[in-house]
Design a protein around this motif. Structure first.
Motif, mmCIF file in Angstrom:
data_model
loop_
_atom_site.group_PDB
_atom_site.id
_atom_site.type_symbol
_atom_site.label_atom_id
_atom_site.label_comp_id
_atom_site.label_asym_id
_atom_site.label_seq_id
_atom_site.Cartn_x
_atom_site.Cartn_y
_atom_site.Cartn_z
ATOM 1 N N PHE A 108 3.536 7.389 -9.451
ATOM 2 C CA PHE A 108 4.067 6.077 -9.058
ATOM 3 C C PHE A 108 4.238 5.187 -10.290
ATOM 4 N N MET A 109 3.217 5.122 -11.120
ATOM 5 C CA MET A 109 3.259 4.249 -12.288
ATOM 6 C C MET A 109 4.398 4.631 -13.229
ATOM 7 N N VAL B 103 1.585 -7.504 5.001
ATOM 8 C CA VAL B 103 1.254 -6.314 4.229
ATOM 9 C C VAL B 103 2.361 -5.292 4.422
ATOM 10 N N SER B 104 2.658 -4.546 3.367
ATOM 11 C CA SER B 104 3.595 -3.425 3.451
ATOM 12 C C SER B 104 2.819 -2.128 3.259
ATOM 13 N N VAL B 105 3.132 -1.133 4.080
ATOM 14 C CA VAL B 105 2.486 0.174 3.954
ATOM 15 C C VAL B 105 3.573 1.252 3.934
ATOM 16 N N PHE B 106 3.496 2.149 2.964
ATOM 17 C CA PHE B 106 4.492 3.204 2.821
ATOM 18 C C PHE B 106 3.853 4.559 3.110
ATOM 19 N N LEU C 50 -1.542 -1.353 -4.129
ATOM 20 C CA LEU C 50 -2.640 -0.407 -3.913
ATOM 21 C C LEU C 50 -2.020 0.974 -3.740
ATOM 22 N N VAL C 51 -2.327 1.894 -4.640
ATOM 23 C CA VAL C 51 -1.670 3.199 -4.665
ATOM 24 C C VAL C 51 -2.714 4.309 -4.603
ATOM 25 N N HIS C 52 -2.474 5.291 -3.719
ATOM 26 C CA HIS C 52 -3.422 6.398 -3.587
ATOM 27 C C HIS C 52 -3.574 7.101 -4.922
ATOM 28 N N SER C 53 -4.828 7.421 -5.271
ATOM 29 C CA SER C 53 -5.135 7.971 -6.590
ATOM 30 C C SER C 53 -4.410 9.286 -6.879
ATOM 31 N N ILE D 277 0.842 -1.192 0.000
ATOM 32 C CA ILE D 277 0.000 0.000 0.000
ATOM 33 C C ILE D 277 0.881 1.247 0.000
ATOM 34 N N VAL D 278 0.635 2.131 -0.956
ATOM 35 C CA VAL D 278 1.385 3.389 -1.046
ATOM 36 C C VAL D 278 0.427 4.529 -0.729
#
Length: 450
Positions: A277-278, A385-388, A268-271, A235-236
């Motif tokens: 990011f992409m 889970v990883s969260v950044f 999962l990346v914040h909009s 998760i970013v």
């Protein structure tokens, strides 16, 4: 009789014969007899053998790494890193095991009360091919240090690695029967579990293998530890440092060519930062070098078998048929599958809802933290889970929202000798590594004196 073939170039490596039932019974009996003596030795005596094993590992590192790369296609640098991690595991227990296994004094109304930790006996390990040394060592070392003996049914496609592990223990001078390679087929495992000699079972592998082994162990009322599949989310959050996050994300998904239970399999990346990011992520993925696993600069090797690459291809193709878009990759050549990134992915697609054991990853945008948590938990697995984020303190108050065995903040999920490792839900039960792993296959015995 079965053959092992190099997944990179299809060349023949070796041929092996599965042990007969009679041979297996002799091995189990020998391991049981050894267990009687080994269990009565003190911890320091056992650790002296572990010290020698560290030297054997160091001496044999090149040979071990090469065999791993040849048999299952791991890039050689990563094979060396795997062997090195086994050494670090041994050193961790050399430093901590004696303290962990000491009798624990308990205050009660008696004159004295304490707990002892006694080995169970012979423990069966059923191990996978993706980390042919590390998976075995993280099971076998704590079990042996605790006073058990072990027999290991390794994956058939890494039979050469399995033989080398047994040779390491022999070179280190361990008594015959402390560690034994059990070269058997999958359909022979139940008979081994049913043998009265076996006191417990540890399995690392697929959900199918885990449920089969767990059922057999439960029928015999024997202890089992299961480390099964995972579909970890990465998760970013909106405030994440992308320059620091993207390289970690690439490694988290594509290390070992994506063949890891704890790989980040759903991004999962914040909009608000999705496009940025992409852009960075796709650029990094495009630069990954695929090729001969024996080359030092190769990062992506073949999958361990052609059928595994075909499985990944089907999951991606089926998702595309449901509306997913391939941004990069998506092609297979024999056991090679290109590093692949997909967008326009929904939770009902195979690349999201199933475990993808190879180099393909969906990237899904989200608008709120609550939505990210919901998407992260939307899986039958629960390994990690990883969260950044830059706001670590706030995130620490929300850790309980994630239904996982591990939460890693600003880092990829990994196994560390000092941290207990395992999952919840269909990722299994029990723990490996750390103190918890050392105590999985012991009898926690209460002593009360009036």
């Amino acid at each position: 009789m079965f053959s092992i073939v190099n997944p990179f170039n299809k060349t023949f490596l070796s041929e092996h014969q599965y042990f007969t039932g009679a041979h297996v019974k002799k091995i189990l009996q020998n391991s049981s007899e050894t267990a009687e003596n080994w269990s009565s030795t003190n911890v320091q005596h056992r650790l002296n053998f572990i010290k020698t094993l560290v030297f054997a590992l160091t001496k044999s590192q090149q040979n071990l790494a090469e065999r791993c790369s040849l048999e299952m296609g791991k890039p050689i640098k990563q094979s060396h890193a795997e062997v090195e991690k086994c050494r670090l595991l041994c050193e961790y227990y050399l430093k901590n095991a004696e303290e962990y296994l000491k009798n624990k004094q308990i205050a009660t109304d008696g004159t004295e009360s304490f707990v002892t930790y006694e080995p169970l006996g012979v423990i069966l390990g059923v191990m996978p091919w993706n980390f042919p040394y590390w998976q075995v060592f993280r099971f076998a070392i704590p079990a042996i240090v605790a006073g058990n003996t072990v027999v290991v049914k390794h994956a058939s496609n890494v039979a050469g690695c399995a033989i080398l592990i047994e040779e390491l223990f022999r070179d280190a001078g361990f008594p015959d029967g402390v560690y034994t390679n059990l070269l058997i087929a999958g359909d022979q495992v139940k008979e081994v579990i049913d043998n009265p000699v076996i006191s417990g079972v540890s399995v690392t592998g697929s959900e199918k293998a885990g449920t089969s082994v767990a059922s057999a162990a439960a029928a015999q009322v024997k202890k089992a530890v299961l480390e099964l599949g995972g579909s970890n989310a990465l998760i970013v959050l909106e405030d994440a440092d992308l320059e620091a996050t993207v390289p970690v994300a690439i490694n988290a998904r594509f290390q070992n060519t994506g063949q890891s239970c704890i790989a980040a399999k759903r991004f999962l990346v914040h909009s608000s930062i999705y496009d940025a990011f992409m852009e960075q992520f796709i650029k990094g993925v495009a630069e990954l070098k695929s090729g001969d696993p024996m080359n030092e600069d190769t990062y992506i090797g073949p999958l361990a078998r052609v059928d595994l690459a075909e499985d990944v291809q089907k999951q991606v193709d089926d998702s595309v048929a449901m509306g997913a878009k391939i941004v990069i990759g998506g092609k297979r050549s024999n056991a090679f599958y290109e590093p692949t990134v997909l967008t326009n992915v929904t939770p009902d697609m195979p690349v999201f809802k199933d475990e993808v054991f190879g180099p393909a990853v969906p990237v899904v945008p989200f608008d709120t933290f609550e939505e990210a948590v919901e998407l992260s938990n939307k899986t039958e697995f629960g390994l990690g889970v990883s969260v950044f984020t830059k706001d670590v303190e706030t995130l620490k108050t929300k850790i309980s929202l994630f239904k996982e065995g591990a939460v890693f903040i600003n880092a990829m999920v990994k196994s560390d000798p000092a941290l207990p490792f395992g999952g919840v839900k269909r990722s299994g039960f029990g723990r490996e590594l750390a103190k918890e792993g050392l105590l999985e296959f012991v009898n926690v015995k209460t002593v009360y004196i009036k």
